[in-house]
Motif scaffolding. Structure first.
Motif, PDB file in Angstrom:
ATOM      1  N   HIS A 188       0.833  -1.205   0.000  1.00  0.00           N
ATOM      2  CA  HIS A 188       0.000   0.000   0.000  1.00  0.00           C
ATOM      3  C   HIS A 188       0.870   1.259   0.000  1.00  0.00           C
ATOM      4  O   HIS A 188       0.603   2.213  -0.728  1.00  0.00           O
ATOM      5  CB  HIS A 188      -0.942   0.005   1.201  1.00  0.00           C
ATOM      6  CG  HIS A 188      -1.799   1.223   1.279  1.00  0.00           C
ATOM      7  ND1 HIS A 188      -2.828   1.471   0.403  1.00  0.00           N
ATOM      8  CD2 HIS A 188      -1.753   2.287   2.118  1.00  0.00           C
ATOM      9  CE1 HIS A 188      -3.382   2.635   0.701  1.00  0.00           C
ATOM     10  NE2 HIS A 188      -2.739   3.145   1.735  1.00  0.00           N
ATOM     11  N   VAL A 202       0.847   4.174  -2.910  1.00  0.00           N
ATOM     12  CA  VAL A 202       0.600   5.593  -2.596  1.00  0.00           C
ATOM     13  C   VAL A 202       1.770   6.447  -3.077  1.00  0.00           C
ATOM     14  O   VAL A 202       1.569   7.539  -3.607  1.00  0.00           O
ATOM     15  CB  VAL A 202       0.324   5.772  -1.084  1.00  0.00           C
ATOM     16  CG1 VAL A 202       0.327   7.238  -0.692  1.00  0.00           C
ATOM     17  CG2 VAL A 202      -1.001   5.125  -0.714  1.00  0.00           C
ATOM     18  N   GLN A 259       1.375   6.822  -6.809  1.00  0.00           N
ATOM     19  CA  GLN A 259       0.281   7.731  -7.117  1.00  0.00           C
ATOM     20  C   GLN A 259       0.722   9.179  -6.943  1.00  0.00           C
ATOM     21  O   GLN A 259       0.422  10.037  -7.777  1.00  0.00           O
ATOM     22  CB  GLN A 259      -0.929   7.449  -6.226  1.00  0.00           C
ATOM     23  CG  GLN A 259      -1.682   6.203  -6.587  1.00  0.00           C
ATOM     24  CD  GLN A 259      -2.829   5.925  -5.616  1.00  0.00           C
ATOM     25  OE1 GLN A 259      -2.754   6.236  -4.430  1.00  0.00           O
ATOM     26  NE2 GLN A 259      -3.882   5.315  -6.128  1.00  0.00           N
ATOM     27  N   ALA A 260       1.419   9.465  -5.868  1.00  0.00           N
ATOM     28  CA  ALA A 260       1.897  10.821  -5.616  1.00  0.00           C
ATOM     29  C   ALA A 260       2.890  11.257  -6.687  1.00  0.00           C
ATOM     30  O   ALA A 260       2.843  12.392  -7.172  1.00  0.00           O
ATOM     31  CB  ALA A 260       2.536  10.909  -4.235  1.00  0.00           C
ATOM     32  N   LEU A 304       0.953  11.919  -9.877  1.00  0.00           N
ATOM     33  CA  LEU A 304       0.211  13.164  -9.728  1.00  0.00           C
ATOM     34  C   LEU A 304       1.140  14.358  -9.950  1.00  0.00           C
ATOM     35  O   LEU A 304       0.781  15.317 -10.640  1.00  0.00           O
ATOM     36  CB  LEU A 304      -0.434  13.220  -8.345  1.00  0.00           C
ATOM     37  CG  LEU A 304      -1.412  14.351  -8.089  1.00  0.00           C
ATOM     38  CD1 LEU A 304      -2.572  14.305  -9.077  1.00  0.00           C
ATOM     39  CD2 LEU A 304      -1.937  14.269  -6.665  1.00  0.00           C
ATOM     40  N   GLN A 310      -5.896  11.535 -12.884  1.00  0.00           N
ATOM     41  CA  GLN A 310      -4.948  11.063 -11.870  1.00  0.00           C
ATOM     42  C   GLN A 310      -5.380  11.507 -10.477  1.00  0.00           C
ATOM     43  O   GLN A 310      -5.317  10.737  -9.524  1.00  0.00           O
ATOM     44  CB  GLN A 310      -3.535  11.580 -12.174  1.00  0.00           C
ATOM     45  CG  GLN A 310      -2.482  11.022 -11.261  1.00  0.00           C
ATOM     46  CD  GLN A 310      -2.333   9.515 -11.378  1.00  0.00           C
ATOM     47  OE1 GLN A 310      -2.360   8.955 -12.458  1.00  0.00           O
ATOM     48  NE2 GLN A 310      -2.183   8.850 -10.257  1.00  0.00           N
ATOM     49  N   ARG A 311      -5.846  12.751 -10.354  1.00  0.00           N
ATOM     50  CA  ARG A 311      -6.335  13.236  -9.057  1.00  0.00           C
ATOM     51  C   ARG A 311      -7.537  12.425  -8.592  1.00  0.00           C
ATOM     52  O   ARG A 311      -7.630  12.056  -7.427  1.00  0.00           O
ATOM     53  CB  ARG A 311      -6.723  14.713  -9.152  1.00  0.00           C
ATOM     54  CG  ARG A 311      -5.574  15.672  -9.031  1.00  0.00           C
ATOM     55  CD  ARG A 311      -6.042  17.109  -9.165  1.00  0.00           C
ATOM     56  NE  ARG A 311      -7.216  17.424  -8.399  1.00  0.00           N
ATOM     57  CZ  ARG A 311      -7.221  17.941  -7.176  1.00  0.00           C
ATOM     58  NH1 ARG A 311      -6.087  18.205  -6.582  1.00  0.00           N
ATOM     59  NH2 ARG A 311      -8.360  18.199  -6.559  1.00  0.00           N
ATOM     60  N   ALA A 327      -8.249   9.423  -9.352  1.00  0.00           N
ATOM     61  CA  ALA A 327      -7.809   8.074  -8.978  1.00  0.00           C
ATOM     62  C   ALA A 327      -7.273   8.038  -7.549  1.00  0.00           C
ATOM     63  O   ALA A 327      -7.290   6.992  -6.910  1.00  0.00           O
ATOM     64  CB  ALA A 327      -6.742   7.582  -9.951  1.00  0.00           C
ATOM     65  N   THR A 328      -6.816   9.175  -7.060  1.00  0.00           N
ATOM     66  CA  THR A 328      -6.311   9.227  -5.685  1.00  0.00           C
ATOM     67  C   THR A 328      -7.386   9.671  -4.701  1.00  0.00           C
ATOM     68  O   THR A 328      -7.113   9.831  -3.516  1.00  0.00           O
ATOM     69  CB  THR A 328      -5.102  10.172  -5.565  1.00  0.00           C
ATOM     70  OG1 THR A 328      -5.502  11.496  -5.894  1.00  0.00           O
ATOM     71  CG2 THR A 328      -3.965   9.733  -6.453  1.00  0.00           C
TER      72      THR A 328
END
Length: 114
Positions: free
Chosen positions: A13, A17, A20-21, A24, A75-76, A78-79
């Motif tokens: 996880h 994350v 993802q960051a 982004l 992308q945002r 998705a987070t």
């Protein structure tokens, strides 16, 4: 040698994350660059009304910015960040870019292909 005592799912996880960051951030920078190119074009051609011959080049920049905006918004979302009004204000995204967000450019036709 230290050993991570977290469960593997927590480690995974954390890695997700982080990615993802990172994604982004890349999408945000791509949007900034696309908007900067459009603004630079507009500033360079602001003295006179943009000539008809320059409209295709400007339209291409608007479409590129719209695509970058779309990628950033997706992308945002998705987070878990669902409200894109913040992006529009923060990045000062022109309405014409917002309106073409997500539009895919027409495929180029190549001679000799069917």
């Amino acid at each position: 040698m230290s050993r991570d005592l977290r469960p593997p799912v927590d480690i995974l996880h954390y890695e997700i994350v982080q990615e993802q960051a990172s994604a982004l951030g890349r999408m945000g920078r791509a949007l900034e660059q696309a908007l900067a190119r459009l603004r630079e074009f507009d500033a360079a051609h602001a003295a006179a009304e943009t000539a008809a011959s320059m409209q295709p080049a400007r339209r291409k920049l608007v479409l590129e910015a719209g695509q970058a905006l779309w990628m950033f918004v997706v992308q945002r979302e998705a987070t878990g960040l669902r409200d894109s009004r913040h992006i529009m204000r923060t990045y000062n995204v022109p309405g014409e870019v917002q309106r073409c967000m997500g539009l895919a450019p027409a495929p180029s036709s190549r001679p000799g292909r069917s």
